[in-house]
Structures are given as structure tokens and as C-alpha cells.
Design a protein around this motif. Structure first.
Motif, PDB file in Angstrom:
ATOM      1  N   ARG A   1     -33.775   5.895  67.928  1.00 41.06           N
ATOM      2  CA  ARG A   1     -33.267   5.270  69.149  1.00 41.06           C
ATOM      3  C   ARG A   1     -34.093   4.016  69.421  1.00 41.06           C
ATOM      4  O   ARG A   1     -35.317   4.056  69.434  1.00 41.06           O
ATOM      5  N   LEU A   2     -33.392   2.876  69.662  1.00 42.22           N
ATOM      6  CA  LEU A   2     -34.054   1.591  69.860  1.00 42.22           C
ATOM      7  C   LEU A   2     -33.650   1.033  71.226  1.00 42.22           C
ATOM      8  O   LEU A   2     -32.558   0.477  71.375  1.00 42.22           O
ATOM      9  N   PRO A   3     -34.486   1.158  72.248  1.00 42.26           N
ATOM     10  CA  PRO A   3     -34.163   0.579  73.563  1.00 42.26           C
ATOM     11  C   PRO A   3     -34.200  -0.947  73.500  1.00 42.26           C
ATOM     12  O   PRO A   3     -35.118  -1.533  72.928  1.00 42.26           O
ATOM     13  N   THR A   4     -33.197  -1.573  74.085  1.00 42.70           N
ATOM     14  CA  THR A   4     -33.141  -3.036  74.064  1.00 42.70           C
ATOM     15  C   THR A   4     -34.169  -3.671  75.002  1.00 42.70           C
ATOM     16  O   THR A   4     -34.487  -4.852  74.854  1.00 42.70           O
ATOM     17  N   ALA A   5     -34.699  -2.919  75.975  1.00 35.95           N
ATOM     18  CA  ALA A   5     -35.657  -3.490  76.928  1.00 35.95           C
ATOM     19  C   ALA A   5     -37.043  -3.655  76.308  1.00 35.95           C
ATOM     20  O   ALA A   5     -37.750  -4.622  76.597  1.00 35.95           O
ATOM     21  N   THR A   6     -37.450  -2.731  75.438  1.00 39.22           N
ATOM     22  CA  THR A   6     -38.791  -2.776  74.841  1.00 39.22           C
ATOM     23  C   THR A   6     -38.779  -3.008  73.335  1.00 39.22           C
ATOM     24  O   THR A   6     -39.806  -3.399  72.784  1.00 39.22           O
ATOM     25  N   MET A   7     -37.646  -2.718  72.670  1.00 41.20           N
ATOM     26  CA  MET A   7     -37.520  -2.832  71.216  1.00 41.20           C
ATOM     27  C   MET A   7     -38.564  -1.986  70.486  1.00 41.20           C
ATOM     28  O   MET A   7     -39.044  -2.330  69.413  1.00 41.20           O
ATOM     29  N   THR A   8     -38.922  -0.849  71.094  1.00 43.83           N
ATOM     30  CA  THR A   8     -39.868   0.090  70.480  1.00 43.83           C
ATOM     31  C   THR A   8     -39.102   1.302  69.973  1.00 43.83           C
ATOM     32  O   THR A   8     -38.570   2.078  70.772  1.00 43.83           O
ATOM     33  N   PRO A   9     -38.986   1.514  68.671  1.00 38.35           N
ATOM     34  CA  PRO A   9     -38.179   2.619  68.137  1.00 38.35           C
ATOM     35  C   PRO A   9     -38.789   3.969  68.462  1.00 38.35           C
ATOM     36  O   PRO A   9     -40.008   4.148  68.514  1.00 38.35           O
ATOM     37  N   THR A  10     -37.885   4.944  68.676  1.00 35.36           N
ATOM     38  CA  THR A  10     -38.273   6.332  68.920  1.00 35.36           C
ATOM     39  C   THR A  10     -37.442   7.219  68.014  1.00 35.36           C
ATOM     40  O   THR A  10     -36.209   7.249  68.130  1.00 35.36           O
ATOM     41  N   ASP A  11     -38.096   7.943  67.112  1.00 37.64           N
ATOM     42  CA  ASP A  11     -37.379   8.783  66.154  1.00 37.64           C
ATOM     43  C   ASP A  11     -36.906  10.062  66.821  1.00 37.64           C
ATOM     44  O   ASP A  11     -37.645  10.712  67.563  1.00 37.64           O
ATOM     45  N   ALA A  12     -35.640  10.430  66.525  1.00 39.00           N
ATOM     46  CA  ALA A  12     -35.109  11.707  67.004  1.00 39.00           C
ATOM     47  C   ALA A  12     -35.646  12.834  66.131  1.00 39.00           C
ATOM     48  O   ALA A  12     -35.886  12.640  64.931  1.00 39.00           O
ATOM     49  N   PRO A  13     -35.852  14.032  66.693  1.00 39.70           N
ATOM     50  CA  PRO A  13     -36.410  15.134  65.885  1.00 39.70           C
ATOM     51  C   PRO A  13     -35.454  15.620  64.798  1.00 39.70           C
ATOM     52  O   PRO A  13     -35.886  16.191  63.814  1.00 39.70           O
ATOM     53  N   GLN A  14     -34.125  15.400  64.965  1.00 35.68           N
ATOM     54  CA  GLN A  14     -33.173  15.873  63.977  1.00 35.68           C
ATOM     55  C   GLN A  14     -33.012  14.847  62.855  1.00 35.68           C
ATOM     56  O   GLN A  14     -33.131  13.647  63.069  1.00 35.68           O
ATOM     57  N   LYS A  15     -32.734  15.352  61.665  1.00 33.12           N
ATOM     58  CA  LYS A  15     -32.447  14.524  60.504  1.00 33.12           C
ATOM     59  C   LYS A  15     -31.154  14.987  59.859  1.00 33.12           C
ATOM     60  O   LYS A  15     -30.833  16.184  59.873  1.00 33.12           O
ATOM     61  N   LEU A  16     -30.425  14.043  59.290  1.00 34.97           N
ATOM     62  CA  LEU A  16     -29.174  14.370  58.623  1.00 34.97           C
ATOM     63  C   LEU A  16     -29.455  15.005  57.267  1.00 34.97           C
ATOM     64  O   LEU A  16     -30.382  14.624  56.562  1.00 34.97           O
ATOM     65  N   ARG A  17     -28.631  15.983  56.898  1.00 35.29           N
ATOM     66  CA  ARG A  17     -28.835  16.668  55.623  1.00 35.29           C
ATOM     67  C   ARG A  17     -28.468  15.773  54.444  1.00 35.29           C
ATOM     68  O   ARG A  17     -29.236  15.621  53.503  1.00 35.29           O
ATOM     69  N   THR A  18     -27.282  15.192  54.472  1.00 34.21           N
ATOM     70  CA  THR A  18     -26.821  14.295  53.410  1.00 34.21           C
ATOM     71  C   THR A  18     -26.451  12.965  54.047  1.00 34.21           C
ATOM     72  O   THR A  18     -25.291  12.726  54.377  1.00 34.21           O
ATOM     73  N   PRO A  19     -27.423  12.078  54.231  1.00 30.67           N
ATOM     74  CA  PRO A  19     -27.172  10.863  55.020  1.00 30.67           C
ATOM     75  C   PRO A  19     -26.487   9.740  54.258  1.00 30.67           C
ATOM     76  O   PRO A  19     -26.201   8.701  54.840  1.00 30.67           O
ATOM     77  N   ALA A  20     -26.231   9.910  52.951  1.00 30.66           N
ATOM     78  CA  ALA A  20     -25.708   8.786  52.172  1.00 30.66           C
ATOM     79  C   ALA A  20     -24.342   8.337  52.678  1.00 30.66           C
ATOM     80  O   ALA A  20     -24.040   7.147  52.713  1.00 30.66           O
ATOM     81  N   ARG A  21     -23.488   9.274  53.096  1.00 26.66           N
ATOM     82  CA  ARG A  21     -22.133   8.940  53.516  1.00 26.66           C
ATOM     83  C   ARG A  21     -21.923   9.118  55.014  1.00 26.66           C
ATOM     84  O   ARG A  21     -20.787   9.145  55.480  1.00 26.66           O
ATOM     85  N   ALA A  22     -22.972   9.251  55.760  1.00 24.53           N
ATOM     86  CA  ALA A  22     -22.852   9.446  57.207  1.00 24.53           C
ATOM     87  C   ALA A  22     -22.306   8.185  57.863  1.00 24.53           C
ATOM     88  O   ALA A  22     -22.608   7.065  57.447  1.00 24.53           O
TER      89      ALA A  22
END
Length: 516
Positions: free
Chosen positions: A98-119
Motif C-alpha cells: 500500500r502506497l499512500p499518496t500523502a507520504t509516498m511511504t510503502p507499507t507491505d500487506a501481511p498477505q502474499k499471493l500464491r501464484t502472482p505471475a498472472r494476478a
């Protein structure tokens, strides 16, 4: 200077310092522009290992993420759900950020995609959903918590669209049903295709979910209110079909067949279908999903690295625009009423305005653009200055490394062969050897032919031990086996006086091996 004037100048200077401090605190690390420039004037795109905001009005980059979100040649999918939130999906690692436009500081979500190639990430109405076709899962991107929440569905889904109100529809090919999702929960389900009809394609036409069934030759239009779906005839095609994406004021569905280059535009309201083969010269797997904006259709061609611009009404080819740089696949999307074409690892990109006029934007180098560490400028060597001093003598050349002693080459003397004869030994095809040698030689058992190595060794051994040169000077090319004495040519009395003295003397034969 009067005291009042000095006090006024001091107050103005303090105000300027305070304003500079406020601006510095507002921008923060990685932020290069005010928030007002980000609203409705550009798009967030991938630039190498990071994400930047490109301003369409000034054709410059005015904001950049505070840290890198990719390494090497990883691909990022960048979507904006609302003016305050941007989501970034790494298609290699499966990480959702998640990238807020006010601070431009990324925050990683705890979930990850299993097969992200075609997401794929689909947004609309301030909502964002991530569908994974390989695992069949659907996740809702929550801007408040910054997490990707799993949506519980009856079966696996492969496609999803989101309307302008934030309502999502997901297609399940196993059952042929269309699931309606609101706020991350299943609210309705409708049968729109036959079970296991995996060639069906889902699109959104004027906030209505539409399913194109190329194998059946029909288009199913689902009702947003949950009523019974309607069906209209459509061209029957085999193979992959790509549907046009993008908002349009008219209820038109655009379908592209990459294998043949055929383009169809179906009117959902009237049920009419128009076709053209203007893209036949560009047919192939390089054609991507068409993008519809205003009265133009933009078709990307990854093989030729160009964009074909067609007229939506006449379906004629207006122009073909080439990508300014790069060699990787580029993405084509709509944002802020413009069409953007971006190669993540290229220094430049394209943007089409509302009138279809392209503009090249320079994203700059660095951050992995042009390679893992960006392009490196080759240093230029300075020109040598003229000098009056003589050049120094070069150092003596080092002797070459000692080579190992060469192996001694053993040469075998060549012996003259005897006269050729029509007779030869049994099993031998070599006519160049003496007939006597061949008749007395052994042959290989079962083959009828002597081995070449055996024949050579025997010829050398016998020639060394039993062959002598004939003393006849007129026939030195002939050699005969040892007979115990040297035969001299017969000389008559009339020629005896003419012969040299050494020819008349009796010569004793040389010692040789006995024939017994």
C-alpha cells in the motif's frame, strides 16, 4: 535605515524561513511535489525498481516512492483506488504494498499471493480487488487497514470487473456462474455460460457485466439489479479473444481476435455487430487488450512495439505510434481521461491526451532503468597533450613462458613397393603391395581382409630383415628376397673391357640371414 523599515524586513525574512520549513516537513523523504499536483493531472507508474508519479501537464516526474519495491527485472502492477491510496503488486514475489499518496511511504500487506505471475488488479468506485487465476482466489484491497482480505466464494474464479460504484463481478468457469460481490461479500450469483466453458471472457460495458462466449457465438448481458440475463448473437470464433477495456458513454463491446487480426464492435442496446480486418497485417500473439477512450480504440502490439489507433465509428486505422524506447513488454491503461503506455525499464513513456495526440515523457535514468543499476556512461579518455621531452624507453618485454618439450616424432622409412601384378593374395584389395608378400600374409579370420596395422608391421619387419637392393643399376626400383648371393649381370667378352674395374672384380656377398 529607519527602525521601522528594519523591523519589517526582519519579519518578512522570518516568515520566509518558516514557510520553507513547513514545505520541507510537508514533502518528506522521496516526495518531490505538492499534493495538489497529484490530483487529476497524472498517473502512478513503475520506473525500474520504484514507483513514480508522472505529471501529464508538465511532462515530468514530480513524486517518487520512499524505497524500492522491485529488484532485477521484476514487474510491478500499479493501480490507484482513490486519491489517497495506491496499491502495488509484485508479480514475481507476490508481495502486495500500500502506497499512500500523502507520504509516498510503502507499507507491505501481511498477505502474499500464491501464484502472482498472472494476478490482475481491478479497481472502481474506490474499491480494489486482486484475482489470481491460477489459484482461483479473490482478495479485496482494504484501504483502511492496508490489508488484502480474502473473499469467500462458492468456487474458483478467474476474471473480475468492478463498476463505478465499487461493486465487483467474478466469473467461475467451472460452473459458468457470475458472482456479485459488494464490500467483500457475496450478494448474488447468476448463470451466464455453460459449465467448463473456459473460453468465455468477462468485460464491463457501461457499468453492466457482459460475458462474450466465442465458442457458442453469443454475448450474455447480466443485469446490475440482479434480473434475468439477456443474450445477443455474436461472431463464433475459436481460440483466444481479447476484450476492450475502458469507460465509454455508449454501450459498445470491443473484441479482438489476435490470431487473425479481426476486430468486432458489438452494440449491446441494439444487438448489431460491426467487424473489420484492418489489423490483419499485425496479426499474431503480440496483440494485447484493446483500450477504448472517447472515439478511439488503442491496440498494443508487443511484437512491433507500437500502438495502433483506430476510429471507433468507422473502424479505420488512423495512426500507428511507436514506443520511444525500451525493449520489454509495455502496459497500456487509462487514467485521468488519458491513455498511458509505459515500459517499466525504459527511460521514456507515452501519453495520449483526450484528442489522441501522443506526448513523450522523460522519466529519467537510475533506479534500475536500462539494467539492474541503470545505464552507465562510458568515460571519455582525455586527449594527450603535446610534450617536448622524448618518450621513455619501453621496458624490456618479458620472455615468453617456457613451453614443455615437444614429443619426439618417430618417422618410419618408406620402402619401395615391388612391381604390380594382376595376381593378388586372397582377401586383399591392395594392388600396390608385392604379390609375394600378399600371398604369404595372413588374413583376418572371418573378414577375408588383413588388418591395416598388421599388414604394415609385417611389411616393415620383412623388408628390414629379408630385402636387399639389387646390384643392377638399371633396375634400382626393384628389390628381391635374399638368396644368399648377389646376381651380377651377364657380361660378354666384347663388353668386358669397357666395364669399370670395380665392375669386373668379384664381390663377396654381404652377410645376411639364412633362408633355412
Amino acid at each position: 535605515m529607519p527602525t521601522v523599515g528594519r523591523e519589517r524586513i526582519a519579519r518578512i525574512g522570518l516568515a520566509g524561513v518558516a514557510l520553507a520549513a513547513v514545505l520541507a516537513a510537508t514533502f518528506g523523504v522521496g516526495y518531490r511535489a505538492s499534493h495538489s499536483l497529484l490530483a487529476g493531472s497524472g498517473a502512478f507508474v513503475q520506473k525500474g525498481h520504484t514507483v513514480v508519479h508522472v505529471n501529464a501537464e508538465s511532462a515530468t516526474v514530480d513524486a517518487e516512492a520512499a524505497r524500492d519495491l522491485a529488484t532485477g527485472r521484476e514487474r510491478l502492477e500499479v493501480v490507484q483506488t482513490d486519491p489517497e491510496t495506491v496499491w502495488v503488486v509484485n508479480h514475481t514475489t507476490g508481495r502486495v504494498t500500500r502506497l499512500p499518496t500523502a507520504t509516498m511511504t510503502p507499507t507491505d500487506a501481511p498477505q502474499k499471493l500464491r501464484t502472482p505471475a498472472r494476478a490482475r488488479v481491478m479497481t472502481g468506485g474506490g474499491q480494489g480487488y486482486v484475482v489470481d487465476p491460477d489459484s482461483g482466489t479473490l482478495n479485496r484491497l482494504d484501504s483502511t487497514s492496508g490489508q488484502a482480505q480474502r473473499v469467500e466464494l462458492p468456487d474458483k474464479v478467474t476474471q473480475v470487473v468492478v463498476d463505478s460504484k465499487g461493486k465487483a463481478w467474478a466469473f467461475a468457469p467451472k460452473t459458468g456462474e457470475l458472482y456479485q460481490v459488494a464490500n467483500g461479500r457475496l450478494t448474488d450469483r447468476t448463470k451466464v455460460a455453460e459449465p467448463q466453458e473456459r473460453s468465455a471472457r468477462l468485460a464491463l460495458v457501461k457499468d453492466q457485466p457482459v460475458v462474450y462466449r466465442p465458442a457458442a457465438g453469443s454475448i450474455t448481458v447480466a443485469s446490475a439489479a440482479g434480473g434475468h440475463p439477456t443474450s445477443i448473437p455474436a461472431p463464433q470464433k475459436q481460440g483466444a479473444v481479447r476484450l476492450g477495456v475502458g469507460p465509454t458513454d455508449r454501450p459498445l463491446l470491443t473484441a479482438l481476435v489476435p490470431s487473425t487480426g479481426e476486430l468486432y464492435v458489438a452494440d449491446i442496446a441494439s444487438g448489431t455487430v460491426r467487424a473489420t480486418d484492418v489489423l490483419e497485417p499485425y496479426a499474431g500473439s503480440g496483440l494485447g487488450d484493446p483500450v477504448v477512450l472517447g472515439d478511439r480504440i488503442y491496440v498494443p502490439d508487443q511484437r512491433l512495439r507500437q500502438i495502433a489507433v483506430l476510429d471507433l465509428t468507422s473502424l479505420r486505422l488512423r495512426d500507428t505510434v511507436s514506443m520511444p524506447s525500451g525493449k520489454d513488454p509495455f502496459e497500456l491503461f487509462i487514467r485521468d481521461g488519458r491513455v498511458w503506455a509505459n515500459d517499466p525499464y525504459a527511460p521514456t513513456m507515452l501519453v495520449f491526451d483526450r484528442a489522441g495526440v501522443p506526448t513523450t515523457i522523460d522519466k529519467g535514468t537510475g533506479d534500475g532503468v536500462g539494467g539492474d543499476d541503470g545505464p552507465v556512461d562510458e568515460p571519455t579518455e582525455p586527449e594527450p597533450e603535446e610534450s617536448t621531452t622524448p618518450p621513455a624507453e619501453p621496458p624490456p618485454a618479458e620472455p615468453p613462458p617456457a613451453q614443455p618439450p615437444a614429443r619426439r616424432k618417430v618417422t618410419v622409412p618408406e620402402f619401395p613397393t615391388g612391381r604390380r601384378t594382376r595376381r593378388r593374395a586372397r582377401g586383399s584389395g591392395n594392388w600396390s603391395l608385392p604379390a609375394r608378400r600378399l600371398r604369404s600374409a595372413r588374413t583376418c579370420p572371418g573378414s577375408g581382409r588383413m588388418r591395416s596395422s598388421t599388414r604394415f608391421r609385417r611389411q616393415v619387419r620383412r623388408s628390414r630383415s629379408a630385402a636387399v637392393w639389387s646390384s643392377d643399376t638399371s633396375d634400382r626400383s626393384r628389390f628381391r628376397p635374399w638368396s644368399g648371393a648377389v646376381r651380377l649381370p651377364r657380361v660378354t667378352s666384347s663388353r668386358r673391357a669397357a666395364l669399370p674395374a670395380k665392375r669386373t672384380r668379384r664381390q663377396s656377398p654381404r652377410r645376411g640371414p639364412s633362408n633355412s
